[in-house]
Design a protein around this motif. Structure first.
Motif, PDB file in Angstrom:
ATOM      1  N   TYR A 561       0.880  -1.217   0.028  1.00  0.00           N
ATOM      2  CA  TYR A 561      -0.128  -0.042  -0.129  1.00  0.00           C
ATOM      3  C   TYR A 561       0.929   1.320  -0.124  1.00  0.00           C
ATOM      4  CZ  TYR A 561      -3.698  -3.299   0.801  1.00  0.00           C
ATOM      5  OH  TYR A 561      -4.630  -4.361   0.813  1.00  0.00           O
ATOM      6  N   PHE A 562       0.389   2.257  -0.792  1.00  0.00           N
ATOM      7  CA  PHE A 562       1.501   3.590  -0.942  1.00  0.00           C
ATOM      8  C   PHE A 562       0.603   4.605  -0.991  1.00  0.00           C
ATOM      9  CE2 PHE A 562       3.796   0.083  -2.698  1.00  0.00           C
ATOM     10  CZ  PHE A 562       4.936   0.260  -2.656  1.00  0.00           C
ATOM     11  N   VAL A 563       1.191   5.720  -0.860  1.00  0.00           N
ATOM     12  CA  VAL A 563       0.429   7.038  -0.733  1.00  0.00           C
ATOM     13  C   VAL A 563       1.106   8.005  -1.517  1.00  0.00           C
ATOM     14  CG1 VAL A 563       1.605   7.696   1.396  1.00  0.00           C
ATOM     15  CG2 VAL A 563      -0.561   8.612   0.984  1.00  0.00           C
ATOM     16  N   ALA A 564       0.501   9.009  -2.309  1.00  0.00           N
ATOM     17  CA  ALA A 564       1.026   9.902  -2.847  1.00  0.00           C
ATOM     18  C   ALA A 564       1.526  10.958  -1.553  1.00  0.00           C
ATOM     19  CB  ALA A 564       0.176  10.755  -3.772  1.00  0.00           C
ATOM     20  N   ASP A 565       3.044  11.272  -1.601  1.00  0.00           N
ATOM     21  CA  ASP A 565       3.692  11.993  -0.360  1.00  0.00           C
ATOM     22  C   ASP A 565       2.973  13.583  -0.661  1.00  0.00           C
ATOM     23  OD1 ASP A 565       6.164  12.113   1.072  1.00  0.00           O
ATOM     24  OD2 ASP A 565       5.947  14.165   0.328  1.00  0.00           O
ATOM     25  N   LYS A 566       2.491  13.719   0.836  1.00  0.00           N
ATOM     26  CA  LYS A 566       1.932  15.215   0.726  1.00  0.00           C
ATOM     27  C   LYS A 566       2.848  16.491   0.862  1.00  0.00           C
ATOM     28  CE  LYS A 566       0.004  16.343   4.775  1.00  0.00           C
ATOM     29  NZ  LYS A 566      -0.296  16.650   5.987  1.00  0.00           N
ATOM     30  N   LYS A 567       4.113  16.005   0.949  1.00  0.00           N
ATOM     31  CA  LYS A 567       5.093  17.189   1.354  1.00  0.00           C
ATOM     32  C   LYS A 567       5.906  17.356  -0.202  1.00  0.00           C
ATOM     33  CE  LYS A 567       8.555  18.830   4.535  1.00  0.00           C
ATOM     34  NZ  LYS A 567       9.418  18.583   5.659  1.00  0.00           N
ATOM     35  N   ASP A 568       6.317  16.501  -0.879  1.00  0.00           N
ATOM     36  CA  ASP A 568       7.409  16.263  -1.778  1.00  0.00           C
ATOM     37  C   ASP A 568       6.707  16.330  -3.278  1.00  0.00           C
ATOM     38  OD1 ASP A 568       9.132  17.156   0.041  1.00  0.00           O
ATOM     39  OD2 ASP A 568      10.074  14.781   0.062  1.00  0.00           O
ATOM     40  N   SER A 569       5.480  15.730  -3.328  1.00  0.00           N
ATOM     41  CA  SER A 569       4.951  15.641  -4.683  1.00  0.00           C
ATOM     42  C   SER A 569       4.418  17.059  -5.323  1.00  0.00           C
ATOM     43  CB  SER A 569       3.532  14.805  -4.476  1.00  0.00           C
ATOM     44  OG  SER A 569       3.924  13.534  -3.971  1.00  0.00           O
ATOM     45  N   ALA A 570       4.717  16.999  -6.603  1.00  0.00           N
ATOM     46  CA  ALA A 570       4.368  18.457  -7.403  1.00  0.00           C
ATOM     47  C   ALA A 570       3.340  17.690  -8.314  1.00  0.00           C
ATOM     48  CB  ALA A 570       5.708  18.522  -8.253  1.00  0.00           C
ATOM     49  N   PRO A 571       2.496  18.740  -8.773  1.00  0.00           N
ATOM     50  CA  PRO A 571       1.425  18.809  -9.599  1.00  0.00           C
ATOM     51  C   PRO A 571       1.947  17.640 -10.836  1.00  0.00           C
ATOM     52  CG  PRO A 571       1.291  20.976  -9.257  1.00  0.00           C
ATOM     53  CD  PRO A 571       2.596  20.481  -8.334  1.00  0.00           C
ATOM     54  N   SER A 572       1.064  16.723 -11.147  1.00  0.00           N
ATOM     55  CA  SER A 572       1.195  15.754 -12.310  1.00  0.00           C
ATOM     56  C   SER A 572       2.815  15.041 -12.021  1.00  0.00           C
ATOM     57  CB  SER A 572       1.241  16.459 -13.638  1.00  0.00           C
ATOM     58  OG  SER A 572      -0.212  17.000 -13.746  1.00  0.00           O
ATOM     59  N   MET A 573       3.245  15.131 -10.693  1.00  0.00           N
ATOM     60  CA  MET A 573       4.667  14.346 -10.747  1.00  0.00           C
ATOM     61  C   MET A 573       4.416  13.879  -9.293  1.00  0.00           C
ATOM     62  SD  MET A 573       6.513  14.165 -13.363  1.00  0.00           S
ATOM     63  CE  MET A 573       8.160  14.118 -12.742  1.00  0.00           C
ATOM     64  N   PRO A 574       3.565  12.927  -8.773  1.00  0.00           N
ATOM     65  CA  PRO A 574       3.694  12.623  -7.425  1.00  0.00           C
ATOM     66  C   PRO A 574       4.707  11.671  -6.999  1.00  0.00           C
ATOM     67  CG  PRO A 574       1.848  11.547  -8.833  1.00  0.00           C
ATOM     68  CD  PRO A 574       2.485  12.733  -9.601  1.00  0.00           C
ATOM     69  N   ILE A 575       5.400  11.643  -5.896  1.00  0.00           N
ATOM     70  CA  ILE A 575       6.134  10.913  -5.231  1.00  0.00           C
ATOM     71  C   ILE A 575       5.348  10.018  -4.418  1.00  0.00           C
ATOM     72  CG2 ILE A 575       8.072  10.886  -3.757  1.00  0.00           C
ATOM     73  CD1 ILE A 575       9.080  13.215  -4.951  1.00  0.00           C
ATOM     74  N   PHE A 576       5.780   8.598  -4.307  1.00  0.00           N
ATOM     75  CA  PHE A 576       4.962   7.834  -3.822  1.00  0.00           C
ATOM     76  C   PHE A 576       5.683   7.320  -2.349  1.00  0.00           C
ATOM     77  CE2 PHE A 576       2.575   8.047  -7.590  1.00  0.00           C
ATOM     78  CZ  PHE A 576       1.286   7.995  -7.095  1.00  0.00           C
ATOM     79  N   ASN A 577       5.177   7.023  -1.126  1.00  0.00           N
ATOM     80  CA  ASN A 577       5.656   6.241  -0.074  1.00  0.00           C
ATOM     81  C   ASN A 577       4.940   5.016   0.063  1.00  0.00           C
ATOM     82  OD1 ASN A 577       7.226   8.692   0.313  1.00  0.00           O
ATOM     83  ND2 ASN A 577       5.301   9.560   1.629  1.00  0.00           N
ATOM     84  N   ARG A 578       5.866   4.080   0.521  1.00  0.00           N
ATOM     85  CA  ARG A 578       5.218   2.899   0.943  1.00  0.00           C
ATOM     86  C   ARG A 578       4.680   2.902   2.403  1.00  0.00           C
ATOM     87  NH1 ARG A 578       8.417  -2.677   0.440  1.00  0.00           N
ATOM     88  NH2 ARG A 578       9.612  -1.829   2.311  1.00  0.00           N
ATOM     89  N   ALA A 579       3.393   2.489   2.555  1.00  0.00           N
ATOM     90  CA  ALA A 579       2.617   2.808   3.981  1.00  0.00           C
ATOM     91  C   ALA A 579       3.208   1.311   4.665  1.00  0.00           C
ATOM     92  CB  ALA A 579       1.074   3.114   3.873  1.00  0.00           C
ATOM     93  N   VAL A 580       2.816   0.530   4.147  1.00  0.00           N
ATOM     94  CA  VAL A 580       2.943  -1.017   4.532  1.00  0.00           C
ATOM     95  C   VAL A 580       2.971  -1.864   3.489  1.00  0.00           C
ATOM     96  CG1 VAL A 580       0.560  -1.356   4.982  1.00  0.00           C
ATOM     97  CG2 VAL A 580       2.185  -2.630   6.245  1.00  0.00           C
ATOM     98  N   THR A 581       3.692  -3.113   3.671  1.00  0.00           N
ATOM     99  CA  THR A 581       3.557  -4.160   2.640  1.00  0.00           C
ATOM    100  C   THR A 581       2.578  -4.970   2.796  1.00  0.00           C
ATOM    101  OG1 THR A 581       4.681  -5.629   4.417  1.00  0.00           O
ATOM    102  CG2 THR A 581       6.271  -4.519   2.879  1.00  0.00           C
ATOM    103  N   LEU A 582       1.989  -5.774   1.839  1.00  0.00           N
ATOM    104  CA  LEU A 582       0.890  -6.649   1.745  1.00  0.00           C
ATOM    105  C   LEU A 582       0.736  -7.599   2.669  1.00  0.00           C
ATOM    106  CD1 LEU A 582       0.260  -7.396  -2.096  1.00  0.00           C
ATOM    107  CD2 LEU A 582      -0.556  -5.916  -0.716  1.00  0.00           C
ATOM    108  N   ARG A 583       1.988  -8.096   3.057  1.00  0.00           N
ATOM    109  CA  ARG A 583       2.310  -9.311   4.332  1.00  0.00           C
ATOM    110  C   ARG A 583       3.333  -8.897   5.111  1.00  0.00           C
ATOM    111  NH1 ARG A 583       1.808 -11.385  -0.603  1.00  0.00           N
ATOM    112  NH2 ARG A 583      -0.084 -12.496  -1.101  1.00  0.00           N
ATOM    113  N   ASP A 584       3.148  -9.468   6.519  1.00  0.00           N
ATOM    114  CA  ASP A 584       4.168  -9.186   7.456  1.00  0.00           C
ATOM    115  C   ASP A 584       5.136  -9.886   7.159  1.00  0.00           C
ATOM    116  OD1 ASP A 584       5.712  -8.835   9.667  1.00  0.00           O
ATOM    117  OD2 ASP A 584       4.630 -10.035  10.832  1.00  0.00           O
ATOM    118  N   VAL A 585       6.410  -9.161   6.921  1.00  0.00           N
ATOM    119  CA  VAL A 585       7.682  -9.662   6.386  1.00  0.00           C
ATOM    120  C   VAL A 585       8.627  -9.691   7.524  1.00  0.00           C
ATOM    121  CG1 VAL A 585       7.580  -9.017   4.209  1.00  0.00           C
ATOM    122  CG2 VAL A 585       8.615  -7.611   5.790  1.00  0.00           C
TER     123      VAL A 585
END
Length: 588
Positions: A561-585
Motif C-alpha cells: 500500500y502506497f500514498v502520494a507524498d503530501k510534502k514533496d509531490s508536485a502537480p502531475s509528478m507525485p512521489i509515492f511512499n510505501r505505507a505497509v507491505t501486503l504481508r508481514d515480513v
C-alpha cells in the motif's frame, strides 16, 4: 519469514464499564452546565448538562503528537461519542518556556485527521488552561487563607533533601508554619514580580510524613519570568501541572478524567485539592474522578520525547514528519490511515496492566483498512523491458483493470498495452528454480488483464545482466474475451506499457529500528537503527497514477500500500511512499 498472523479480537476496556455504571446510577445526571467552564457560582446559573459525560484530551503544546497519543485521543473522544457526551480539546499550556503555536496547530490538525471533533451541543469545546490562570490564582490564595498552603523559601537542594524517601518521612520546612498573613503577602509579592525566579515557591500543606511522597507538601506555584504564547507577560508566576490539571477538569465539569498510569500516585492530591476547593465554595459538585490506564508500549519504536527530539535534531530522520517516525504527522505522511488507528485502538483495548503491543498489530490494522479503501494500480518497482516481437509496431490497445475488486461499483480503468512493456526483474529467470512459474525460456504466462505470452529469448549486457526479455503473444487469449481460457498457464505477471509509463520516485519505508526493544539492556538505542528503513527507487507506474493527489492511497498490485507524498509531490509528478507491505515480513 512467515506471512501468517494471529487474529486479534477487540480489546477489553474497563473504563467503559465505569462509564456505564455511572450512567446507570445517575452519578452525573443532575449537574448543571453554564455553557462554558466556570466556578461553582457560574455553574449554578446553568441548566441541566445535555452531555451525559464529559471527557478531555489535554496535551501540552510543546511537541508533536505520536502514536501513543492516538490511543488516548481515540479513548477519550470515543467514549464521549459512544455515550452521548462531549470530549473537550484542552491545551495544558501552563509552562510558558516550551509551548508554541506551531504545536497547537499540529495537535488540532492531528485530532481532526483522526476523525474527531470537540464541537457539540451547539458550541465548540476548545479550551486553554491558561484562560483559567485568574481562577487558579484565586484558588491558591484560598488555600493560603485556610492554612492549606504556604510560601517556602528553601533552595531546591534543601527541599530535595528534606523530602525524605520511600522508607523515611520528610522533614518540615522552617517556613511551613509561618503566619497565614505573611504567606499571603509573600505570594502577592511573587505575583507582582518582587522576587527573583526560584527565590520562593508556594507549597500545599498536607503531610510531610505521608507514605505517598506526592502528598509531602507538593509545590503548586513557582516564579518564572517567561512570555506565554497566550497570556503574554501578564503573569510571572505559573501553576504547577499537578495543581492546574484537576482545577481545569473541575471548571470544565469533566466527569471522567482519564490519565496514564504514572499519574496514579497523583490521584490523592487530585482529590485533596478539589475537595478543599469545593468545601470552600469555589467548585461545584459532583467533582471529576480520575482513572488511570496503561500507556501504549509498542515494539520497534521509541516514544520518549527526549529520544524523538534527539532523532530529529541530530538528523537521524528528516524532520518531525519523517514517515519513519512514530509521530502522527510522520505516520500520516507515510500513508497510515485514521481508520487504521481507530481500529488499532479498539483492538488493543484499555487496561491497567502494562504490556507490550507488537508493531505487527498496528501494521495489520493499516492493511485491513487500506485493503478496503485503497484503489488498485500497477507499478513496476524494479523494471526490465519485455518486447512482444510479434505485436505490431506502433500499435496500442486498451486493457481494462478493476479499480477495486471488492467494490465493482468503482468501475474499471484503461491500462494501455503496446509492443514494449516494463515488467519486474524478478518475473524472469534464465534458469528457473523449482516452483517458479513466471517467465523463463519457452514458458508461457499471462500478462495480467492482457494476453498470454511465451518467452522466446533474452538479452544481456557486457556485465552479464539481463536487460531485455523477448516473447510472442497469442492473439486470441486476451482477458475478458471468449478465448481467454483457451490456454491454461500457472504464471500471472503485471506490467506497464513503456511509451505510456510514468517514471516516478518511490520511497520504500520500513521500521526505523531493527530491534523490538531499541536500547534494551545497556545498548545505545541509536545502535538499533535499521539501516534499511528507507530505500529510494525509480519505478515505472501506470499512467493513471500521474493524476494522484497528495494523500491519495493505492494498493500497488503485488507490492503493498502506497500514498502520494503530501510534502514533496508536485502537480502531475507525485512521489509515492510505501505505507505497509501486503504481508508481514518481520514475523519470524
Amino acid at each position: 519469514m512467515s506471512s501468517e498472523k494471529t487474529p486479534i479480537a477487540p480489546g477489553s476496556n474497563f473504563i467503559r464499564n465505569i462509564v456505564e455504571r455511572d450512567i446507570e446510577h445517575g452519578t452525573y445526571a443532575n449537574r448543571p452546565w453554564a455553557g462554558q467552564p466556570g466556578d461553582a457560582a457560574t455553574q449554578a446559573t446553568g441548566t441541566l448538562d445535555p452531555a451525559k459525560i464529559r471527557t478531555r484530551f489535554p496535551p501540552e503544546p510543546n511537541g508533536y503528537l505520536h502514536i501513543g497519543h492516538a490511543k488516548s485521543i481515540c479513548l477519550n473522544f470515543g467514549l464521549a461519542r459512544d455515550y452521548d457526551g462531549i470530549c473537550h480539546m484542552r491545551f495544558d499550556d501552563t509552562n510558558p518556556e516550551k509551548e508554541e503555536q506551531e504545536y497547537v496547530d499540529s495537535i488540532t490538525d492531528a485530532v481532526k485527521w483522526l476523525g474527531f471533533s470537540w464541537d457539540g451541543f451547539g458550541t465548540s469545546h476548545l479550551y486553554y488552561a491558561s484562560n483559567y490562570f485568574d481562577f487558579m490564582y484565586r484558588a491558591a490564595e484560598h488555600l493560603i487563607e485556610t492554612d492549606k498552603a504556604y510560601v517556602d523559601q528553601q533552595t531546591a537542594d534543601e527541599m530535595r533533601a528534606n523530602r525524605g524517601t520511600l522508607t523515611e518521612p520528610g522533614k518540615d520546612s522552617a517556613w511551613r508554619n509561618r503566619p497565614v498573613a505573611e504567606s499571603l503577602a509573600l505570594f502577592r509579592d511573587m505575583r507582582d514580580g518582587k522576587h527573583a525566579d526560584g527565590a520562593m515557591i508556594l507549597r500545599a500543606k498536607i503531610d510531610m510524613a505521608s507514605p505517598n511522597i506526592n502528598m509531602r507538601d507538593p509545590a503548586i506555584y513557582r516564579i518564572k519570568r517567561a512570555t506565554h504564547h497566550n497570556t503574554g507577560d501578564t503573569w510571572c508566576i505559573y501553576p504547577m501541572y499537578t495543581f492546574a490539571h484537576p482545577i481545569e477538569d473541575a471548571l470544565e465539569r469533566i466527569t471522567h478524567s482519564i490519565c496514564t498510569l504514572e499519574f496514579e500516585d497523583q490521584r490523592p492530591f487530585y482529590d485533596w485539592l478539589l475537595e478543599n476547593l469545593r468545601d470552600g465554595g469555589l467548585l461545584a459538585n459532583p467533582l471529576p474522578k480520575q482513572y488511570e490506564f496503561a500507556r501504549l508500549n509498542l515494539t520497534y519504536v521509541v516514544l520518549s520525547k527526549r529520544k524523538l527530539i534527539d532523532l530529529v535534531e541530530n538528523k537521524h530522520v528528516n524532520g518531525w514528519d519523517d514517515p519513519r517516525l512514530p509521530t502522527l504527522a510522520g505516520a500520516r505522511r507515510r500513508g497510515y490511515t485514521a481508520e487504521g488507528f481507530r481500529l488499532f485502538a479498539d483492538r488493543i483495548g484499555v487496561s491497567k496492566a502494562d504490556s507490550w503491543i507488537e508493531y505487527t498489530i498496528l501494521e495489520d490494522c493499516m492493511r485491513e483498512t487500506l485493503n478496503e479503501s485503497a484503489e488498485r494500480r500497477i507499478a513496476v518497482l524494479d523494471p526490465i523491458k519485455l518486447v512482444i516481437d510479434n505485436y505490431p509496431d506502433g500499435q496500442t490497445e486498451d486493457c481494462f483493470a478493476p479499480n477495486h475488486p471488492l467494490h465493482p461499483e468503482l468501475g474499471k480503468r484503461v491500462v494501455p498495452l503496446s509492443k514494449e512493456l516494463w515488467i519486474e526483474r524478478e518475473d524472469f529467470m534464465e534458469t528457473p528454480s523449482k516452483g517458479y512459474f513466471r517467465l523463463f525460456p519457452d514458458n508461457m504466462v499471462r500478462l495480467r488483464y492482457g494476453y498470454v505470452v511465451k518467452c522466446t529469448g533474452f538479452e544481456k549486457d557486457s556485465a552479464g545482466n539481463i536487460t531485455t526479455v523477448h516473447c510472442e503473444y497469442l492473439p486470441d487469449t486476451k482477458s475478458g474475451t471468449p478465448g481467454a481460457d483457451s490456454i491454461k498457464v500457472k504464471g500471472n505477471i503485471h506490467w506497464v506499457s513503456v511509451p505510456h509509463a510514468y517514471p516516478a520516485e518511490v520511497r520504500l519505508y520500513d521500521r526505523l529500528f531493527k530491534e523490538a526493544h531499541p536500547g534494551a539492556g545497556d545498548r545505545n538505542y541509536l545502535d538499533d537503527l535499521n539501516p534499511d528503513s528507507i530505500k529510494i527507487i525509480h519505478a515505472q507506474l501506470e499512467p493513471a497514477l500521474k493524476d494522484a493527489n497528495p494523500e491519495d492511497h493505492f494498493q500497488f498490485e503485488r507490492h503493498g500500500y502506497f500514498v502520494a507524498d503530501k510534502k514533496d509531490s508536485a502537480p502531475s509528478m507525485p512521489i509515492f511512499n510505501r505505507a505497509v507491505t501486503l504481508r508481514d515480513v518481520w514475523q519470524k
